[in-house]
Write a protein that holds these residues in place. Structure first.
Motif, short mmCIF file in Angstrom:
data_model
loop_
_atom_site.label_atom_id
_atom_site.label_comp_id
_atom_site.label_asym_id
_atom_site.label_seq_id
_atom_site.Cartn_x
_atom_site.Cartn_y
_atom_site.Cartn_z
N PHE A 388 0.84 -1.20 0.00
CA PHE A 388 0.00 0.00 0.00
C PHE A 388 0.87 1.25 0.00
N LEU A 389 1.89 1.27 0.82
CA LEU A 389 2.79 2.42 0.90
C LEU A 389 3.51 2.64 -0.43
N PHE A 390 3.99 1.58 -1.03
CA PHE A 390 4.71 1.68 -2.29
C PHE A 390 3.82 2.22 -3.41
N THR A 391 2.56 1.80 -3.41
CA THR A 391 1.65 2.16 -4.50
C THR A 391 1.14 3.59 -4.40
N PHE A 392 0.84 4.06 -3.20
CA PHE A 392 0.10 5.32 -3.07
C PHE A 392 0.87 6.48 -2.45
#
Length: 411
Positions: A388-392
């Motif tokens: 989630f952190l990597f994507t957004f």
């Protein structure tokens, strides 16, 4: 850097985390030894609830009414008295009062961590010097673990007496810290201030909210580690659980000294991702160590604590300090603390407690295959948070701004 001022902050951090290590590091093992293993999850949840209730309000008071170091002193002195009751309650198996008193300890202790950060950021350049100050907290944690482990107190209630004595000494010492007056003193008090809405406005910022949500989920593997690692190490045959945990804490020292360099060179997102993904790796190492006779996996998993903690949670502290306006900095640190150690820890305990009670049902070596499944569940949650952190998440505090901030000369 003002060496006299900074050295006093280092001593503060050392004592702050020595005290936390004394009571929190082996709390689960102490409860387990005294026939209260099924209450470990409840105790962790109550500590999470205490974090929701107190730090934000205390942060508002520190921002508007009283000097932060004085509030911190009073909280530590009161807590020193409260902790004196815990050993007797545990030894007499008074479950209700034990959990209630642990909850009260959390109410008093949690705001002091927020205030320690707020005081530090007020008097030093955060990106450049906070990791150096914060690493002395790690030294304190290590010292507590070695003392307790080598004296054979890992499963003994005497740890609470050690914590009480340290809290008392720290309470007195806080009165000598650099003066940190309230940043918004003199402003008219209104309902918005009482509800601490100024700091909550930070959630309107997309990247702040994404970071907080990632941290919220990552608290599941963090809570699994904090609440159950001492019990797991004992199951693996390590008699000195408190000392063994210091293998990981020692690694934190090394990575803390590297943190400023990495953050300045790679930026917030890359550094946060390093920390988040390391949580996945270490949970998998713990899982494999449960079914493999080679204990190198448990050792590597412990050493990774430095990357897991420093490169994610400490960097999050710095990010929040950069985001918040001067008049709400204490409240902003409280928000970060509540999301992770409050709501996040309570939610994580609700997950980890039942998972542990249903998964690890055997004792001794027979339970090791069950421990493998317990750690795999934790790795899955860590992977979700990392993805989630990597994507957004976008690094809106650019490298250029960070480098510029380092050049600021502190008064």
């Amino acid at each position: 850097m003002d060496f006299d001022r900074t050295s006093r902050l280092m001593v503060m951090m050392f004592m702050q985390y020595f005290m936390q290590g004394a009571w929190g590091m082996t709390m689960s093992l102490v409860l387990s030894t005294h026939g209260m293993a099924s209450n470990i999850g409840t105790a962790s949840a109550l500590l999470g609830l205490s974090t929701i209730l107190s730090p934000l309000f205390v942060g508002m008071v520190a921002d508007r009414f009283f000097a932060s170091q004085k509030i911190m002193a009073i909280l530590h002195l009161i807590n020193a008295a409260v902790m004196l009751f815990v050993p007797h309650l545990i030894e007499t198996h008074n479950t209700t009062m034990t959990l209630s008193t642990i909850f009260l300890v959390g109410l008093l202790y949690n705001p002091t961590g927020v205030l320690a950060n707020s005081i530090s950021f007020k008097h030093i350049n955060g990106e450049k010097f906070f990791p150096i100050v914060r690493v002395f907290g790690t030294f304190g944690f290590i010292a507590a673990g070695i003392l307790i482990g080598q004296m054979g107190y890992s499963d003994n209630t005497v740890t609470w007496y050690i914590a009480s004595a340290t809290s008392s000494a720290l309470g007195v010492y806080c009165f000598t810290l650099p003066s940190t007056p309230p940043g918004a003193k003199g402003r008219a008090l209104n309902l918005r201030d009482l509800l601490c809405l100024d700091a909550l406005v930070l959630f309107r910022d997309r990247n702040f909210s994404i970071l907080m949500l990632s941290m919220f989920v990552l608290m599941i593997p963090k809570t699994a580690f904090g609440a159950y690692i001492a019990v797991y190490l004992q199951t693996l045959g390590f008699d000195n659980a408190a000392t063994m945990i210091q293998v990981g804490t020692a690694g934190e020292v090394v990575f803390m000294f590297l943190l400023s360099f990495v953050l300045l060179k790679t930026g917030f997102k890359a550094t946060l991702m390093m920390g988040a993904t390391c949580w996945v790796v270490r949970m998998l190492f713990f899982a494999y160590a449960a079914v493999d006779a080679n204990k190198i996996f448990i050792l590597v998993g412990l050493v990774l604590h430095g990357l897991c903690w420093d490169f994610f949670f400490t960097v999050a502290d710095i990010y929040v300090a950069r985001k918040a306006r001067p008049e709400i900095k204490a409240q902003a640190q409280s928000v970060r603390f509540i999301v992770a150690n409050g709501v996040g820890a309570m939610f994580a305990s609700v997950i980890c407690g039942p998972v542990f009670n249903r998964t690890v049902t055997l004792q001794g070596a027979q339970a090791l295959p069950q421990w493998e499944h317990f750690w795999i569940y934790s790795a899955i949650f860590a992977a979700i948070a990392s993805g989630f952190l990597f994507t957004f998440f976008k690094d809106d505090l650019s490298r250029a701004k960070t480098l510029s901030a380092v050049k600021v000369v502190e008064p």
